[in-house]
Design a protein around this motif. Structure first.
Motif, short mmCIF file in Angstrom:
data_model
loop_
_atom_site.label_atom_id
_atom_site.label_comp_id
_atom_site.label_asym_id
_atom_site.label_seq_id
_atom_site.Cartn_x
_atom_site.Cartn_y
_atom_site.Cartn_z
N GLN A 76 0.82 -1.21 0.00
CA GLN A 76 0.00 0.00 0.00
C GLN A 76 0.86 1.28 0.00
N GLY A 115 -6.99 6.11 -0.86
CA GLY A 115 -7.95 5.43 -1.72
C GLY A 115 -8.44 4.13 -1.12
N LYS A 118 -10.37 6.31 2.33
CA LYS A 118 -10.92 7.59 1.90
C LYS A 118 -9.97 8.14 0.84
N TYR A 155 -8.04 20.83 12.12
CA TYR A 155 -7.16 20.01 12.94
C TYR A 155 -6.49 20.87 14.01
N TYR A 157 -3.99 22.56 14.15
CA TYR A 157 -3.38 23.83 13.73
C TYR A 157 -4.44 24.84 13.30
N ALA A 173 1.07 20.64 5.78
CA ALA A 173 0.14 19.78 6.52
C ALA A 173 0.30 18.29 6.21
N HIS A 232 3.69 7.14 11.33
CA HIS A 232 2.51 6.50 11.91
C HIS A 232 2.18 7.02 13.30
N MET A 233 2.05 8.32 13.42
CA MET A 233 1.84 8.92 14.71
C MET A 233 1.17 10.28 14.57
N ASN A 235 1.00 14.14 15.70
CA ASN A 235 2.04 15.08 16.14
C ASN A 235 1.55 16.50 16.38
N ASP A 254 2.79 19.45 10.30
CA ASP A 254 2.15 18.31 10.95
C ASP A 254 3.06 17.08 10.91
N TYR A 255 4.30 17.27 10.50
CA TYR A 255 5.21 16.12 10.39
C TYR A 255 6.58 16.52 10.94
N ASN A 292 -7.48 7.34 12.78
CA ASN A 292 -6.44 6.53 12.17
C ASN A 292 -5.08 7.17 12.49
C1 HEC Z 1 2.85 12.49 10.37
C2 HEC Z 1 2.58 11.91 9.08
C3 HEC Z 1 1.29 12.25 8.34
C4 HEC Z 1 0.77 13.49 8.07
C5 HEC Z 1 1.34 14.85 8.44
C6 HEC Z 1 -0.44 13.26 7.31
N1 HEC Z 1 -0.63 11.91 7.13
FE1 HEC Z 1 -2.13 11.05 6.10
N2 HEC Z 1 -1.52 9.21 6.75
C7 HEC Z 1 -0.35 8.96 7.42
C8 HEC Z 1 -0.25 7.56 7.72
C9 HEC Z 1 0.89 6.88 8.44
C10 HEC Z 1 -1.42 6.96 7.22
C11 HEC Z 1 -1.75 5.47 7.25
C12 HEC Z 1 -2.04 4.95 8.64
C13 HEC Z 1 -3.44 5.06 9.06
O1 HEC Z 1 -4.30 5.53 8.29
O2 HEC Z 1 -3.73 4.64 10.21
C14 HEC Z 1 -2.20 8.04 6.62
C15 HEC Z 1 -3.44 7.88 6.00
C16 HEC Z 1 -4.08 8.85 5.26
C17 HEC Z 1 -5.22 8.63 4.40
C18 HEC Z 1 -5.94 7.30 4.20
C19 HEC Z 1 -5.30 6.51 3.08
C20 HEC Z 1 -6.21 5.51 2.43
O3 HEC Z 1 -5.70 4.75 1.58
O4 HEC Z 1 -7.41 5.48 2.71
C21 HEC Z 1 -5.52 9.84 3.81
C22 HEC Z 1 -6.60 10.13 2.78
C23 HEC Z 1 -4.58 10.81 4.34
N3 HEC Z 1 -3.72 10.18 5.20
C24 HEC Z 1 -4.59 12.15 4.02
C25 HEC Z 1 -3.82 13.10 4.66
C26 HEC Z 1 -3.91 14.54 4.39
C27 HEC Z 1 -4.84 15.18 3.40
C28 HEC Z 1 -2.99 15.13 5.21
C29 HEC Z 1 -2.72 16.61 5.37
C30 HEC Z 1 -3.86 17.43 5.72
C31 HEC Z 1 -2.31 14.07 5.95
N4 HEC Z 1 -2.85 12.87 5.59
C32 HEC Z 1 -1.27 14.27 6.84
C33 HEC Z 1 0.60 9.89 7.78
C34 HEC Z 1 0.41 11.26 7.75
#
Ligand code: HEC
Ligand code: HEC
Ligand code: HEC
Ligand code: HEC
Ligand code: HEC
Ligand code: HEC
Ligand code: HEC
Ligand code: HEC
Length: 437
Positions: A76, A115, A118, A155, A157, A173, A232-233, A235, A254-255, A292
């Motif tokens: 994935q 995907g 969501k 969120y 911020y 973000a 995977h956290m 922050n 956010d990272y 998540n």
């Molecule tokens: C600190 C790292 C981090 C940041 C910053 C982050 N994500 Fe993610 N995101 C992840 C991780 C890791 C996962 C998968 C783990 C989970 O979903 O539990 C994920 C999962 C997702 C998914 C679901 C993926 C799927 O296949 O359904 C979406 C959509 C997503 N993020 C969008 C965003 C968006 C938009 C932002 C900014 C506004 C964002 N994320 C910011 C780490 C991050």
């Protein structure tokens, strides 16, 4: 008579010794990992040869590491960000039903984000002449097959950005975790999570394979997890340690900006705050994630993590399997656990531990110890499994004001037993030890 007794005795010793040995033997392959000296979180473990390196992208690695490349490419991770102009089939949403007040059309979007659960859409909007993106104000919920509002500025911020999707750049973000090369060097070298996100920049290694890159399993368990925990956290911006939100207005990240595999993550990461007993937007009052991407926040507090078990003991970092994807058996857990052993379960058999028939769903480790407690969006079903590796009794679920469906017992028994009855069942089994701790 004496002879028979002697033979019997030696059989008992051999069988007993064998059983004891097989139980201990399960953890033997992990002996080195579990006993590794901790170097502390302040030591920089990045190989010197990587200090000046830059990111080159996964295509370069394929030439020499085809096996790793193939298994990774089916996972994935590389699918997180996809170019919908190059390949329109990556869009999983029904754009014919996109609500009228959406601020974007399919043709405005460059990349899909996610995907599986969501999907969100990245729309090009440069900032000060630098490539950047913003997010459409609707997301597709794969689980409910519906469009729903998406307002990321809500969120943590929310006091750092105007309340408008078009003013929230993904470079601050999101992109550090979803592209490779962006976390530290602010370059989108690969879409999605590729080799160098976990091994660090490899331009020198590609020129000369003897020039080392970081390989997480060489480090002690705490540091080993860091490659996963960078993403995977949940922050906060690290600068909030000594500045307030208004000082980083328009720039809050956010990272863990600046982190590269092997460097000390604690220098870049500020973990989302949690105080036991207090529920927040991200965590229940017992620390379990409501959303998540809380695996790391939960896991670091677990007994499994404290005993040196790591993410990659359960997830192959390249295929991401076996994640017990279909959750049909206990093999993953029984790799280390055995009945009547020190690591537990302490009871003599599966049935004695779970009080369910051996072939029942109620005897699956993951169902009781990794219940589904989180949601991908406010309107998504409960699907995100806890990584706290404890057990939450019905009484505890009610006490912490958690929805009853997050309770492992209730999730399966909502039609035939109340929370109170389930609590009594457990008490009659004498299995409420964690509740009383
Ligand atoms: C600190 C790292 C981090 C940041 C910053 C982050 N994500 Fe993610 N995101 C992840 C991780 C890791 C996962 C998968 C783990 C989970 O979903 O539990 C994920 C999962 C997702 C998914 C679901 C993926 C799927 O296949 O359904 C979406 C959509 C997503 N993020 C969008 C965003 C968006 C938009 C932002 C900014 C506004 C964002 N994320 C910011 C780490 C991050
Ligand atoms: C020209 C061939 C070649 C290319 C290109 C290449 N590697 Fe390697 N890689 C090797 C060889 C050979 C080894 C074994 C070196 C050794 O045993 O000391 C290795 C070892 C490794 C290791 C084990 C740790 C280490 O440093 O020994 C990792 C991780 C790794 N490569 C990752 C990558 C990544 C990521 C890329 C792409 C950015 C990449 N490699 C590109 C040839 C290559
Ligand atoms: C999500 C993190 C992650 C990603 C992405 C990733 N790796 Fe790894 N890789 C690891 C970890 C952790 C190890 C050590 C544990 C292991 O081998 O299972 C490792 C080990 C390796 C090794 C040494 C294997 C051995 O048997 O000695 C090579 C070579 C390697 N990776 C190459 C790659 C290449 C090439 C890619 C991209 C196609 C890649 N990795 C993507 C985390 C990752
Ligand atoms: C650079 C950020 C990043 C790093 C590093 C990273 N992940 Fe992920 N991981 C993600 C994102 C984002 C997703 C969601 C991908 C998607 O849905 O397309 C994800 C998804 C996953 C999944 C779910 C796979 C599935 O099939 O649904 C697992 C399991 C996982 N990661 C484990 C790990 C482990 C273990 C490590 C460390 C070795 C790791 N990840 C390192 C960002 C990261
Ligand atoms: C003891 C084994 C174990 C450990 C340790 C572990 N996981 Fe998992 N993980 C699982 C299982 C089992 C699942 C459920 C898979 C399923 O239901 O398809 C899972 C699911 C996931 C998912 C998918 C989440 C979702 O909502 O679908 C991600 C992402 C993930 N783990 C990341 C991690 C990370 C990061 C770490 C380290 C902090 C970690 N895991 C440690 C066993 C483990
Ligand atoms: C790589 C080895 C390994 C794997 C795989 C593993 N465990 Fe563990 N687990 C341990 C160790 C070591 C402990 C600590 C035992 C102790 O405290 O004495 C532990 C402890 C636990 C505990 C007790 C936690 C506490 O707070 O006392 C639970 C529950 C647990 N594991 C569940 C699981 C489940 C469920 C799985 C499968 C998804 C699993 N484990 C897979 C090694 C493992
Ligand atoms: C994954 C689903 C699942 C989980 C989790 C689960 N059960 Fe069950 N339970 C079942 C099924 C299926 C049965 C049917 C008989 C069997 O398999 O033993 C059952 C049977 C029972 C029975 C016997 C009912 C009867 O009428 O004879 C009791 C009592 C019970 N469960 C209590 C609990 C408690 C307490 C928990 C939490 C510790 C729990 N269950 C967790 C699925 C589950
Ligand atoms: C029906 C729910 C249920 C299932 C299924 C289940 N457990 Fe447990 N487990 C519990 C409860 C409840 C406790 C708390 C025991 C106590 O307080 O005495 C527990 C405790 C534990 C412990 C801590 C040590 C101990 O014995 O108290 C470990 C380790 C453990 N379980 C591992 C597993 C493994 C491995 C599996 C799969 C083979 C599994 N569990 C399946 C409910 C379950």
């Amino acid at each position: 008579m004496k002879k028979i007794l002697l033979v019997l005795l030696s059989i008992v010793i051999i069988v007993g010794g064998y059983i004891g040995y097989t139980k201990a033997q399960k953890l033997l392959p992990f002996y080195q990992q579990l006993t590794q000296t901790h170097v502390g979180t302040e030591v920089d473990l990045q190989p010197k040869t990587q200090k000046e390196a830059h990111y080159v992208g996964a295509a370069k690695c394929m030439e020499c590491h085809k096996g790793k490349y193939d298994s990774w490419s089916h996972s994935q991770h590389p699918k997180m960000i996809q170019d919908l102009v190059k390949d329109p089939s990556v869009v999983v949403a029904d754009f014919s039903k996109l609500p009228k007040d959406a601020n974007f059309k399919l043709s405005d979007a460059t990349y899909t984000v996610g995907g599986k659960f969501k999907q969100r859409y990245m729309i090009r909007k440069d900032r000060n002449g630098t490539e950047d993106y913003v997010l459409g104000n609707y997301q597709w919920n794969v689980q409910t097959k519906k469009w729903q509002h998406f307002k990321p500025w809500k969120y943590w911020y929310k006091t750092a950005y105007p309340h408008d999707n078009e003013e929230l750049p993904t470079s601050r973000a999101c992109d550090g975790c979803h592209f490779t090369g962006f976390m530290s060097q602010q370059q989108r070298v690969d879409t999605g999570i590729s080799c160098e996100a976990c091994h660090g920049p490899a331009s020198e290694h590609v020129k000369d394979p003897d020039s080392k890159v970081y390989q997480a399993d060489m480090s002690d368990p705490v540091r080993q997890n860091e490659v996963c925990l960078q993403c995977h956290m949940r922050n906060r911006d690290k600068r909030l340690d000594d500045q307030n939100m208004s000082a980083i207005y328009g720039d809050a990240r956010d990272y863990p900006f600046g982190y590269e595999p092997g460097k000390k993550l604690s220098e870049y990461k500020k973990v989302a705050p949690f105080t036991p007993g207090h529920e927040t937007k991200e965590f229940y009052a017992n620390g379990m994630g409501k959303k998540n991407r809380t695996q790391g926040n939960e896991y670091v507090h677990s007994m499994m993590s404290k005993h040196g078990i790591t993410c990659i003991n359960c997830h192959n970092p390249h295929t991401l399997a076996p994640t017990a994807q279909n959750n049909t058996g206990n093999a993953l857990c029984m790799k280390c656990h055995s009945f009547g052993s020190l690591v537990g379960p302490h009871q003599k058999s599966l049935q004695a531990h779970t009080h369910h028939k051996a072939n029942s769903k109620g005897s699956l480790c993951v169902e009781c110890h990794m219940p589904k407690v989180g949601r991908h969006t406010g309107k998504s079903p409960l699907t995100v499994r806890s990584h706290a590796f404890g057990f939450v009794t019905p009484r505890e679920t009610l006490m912490y004001d958690m929805p009853p469906e997050t309770n492992a017992c209730f999730a399966c028994h909502k039609n035939d037993r109340s929370m109170q009855t389930l609590q009594k069942d457990l008490e009659s089994w004498g299995m409420v030890g964690w509740d009383k701790r």
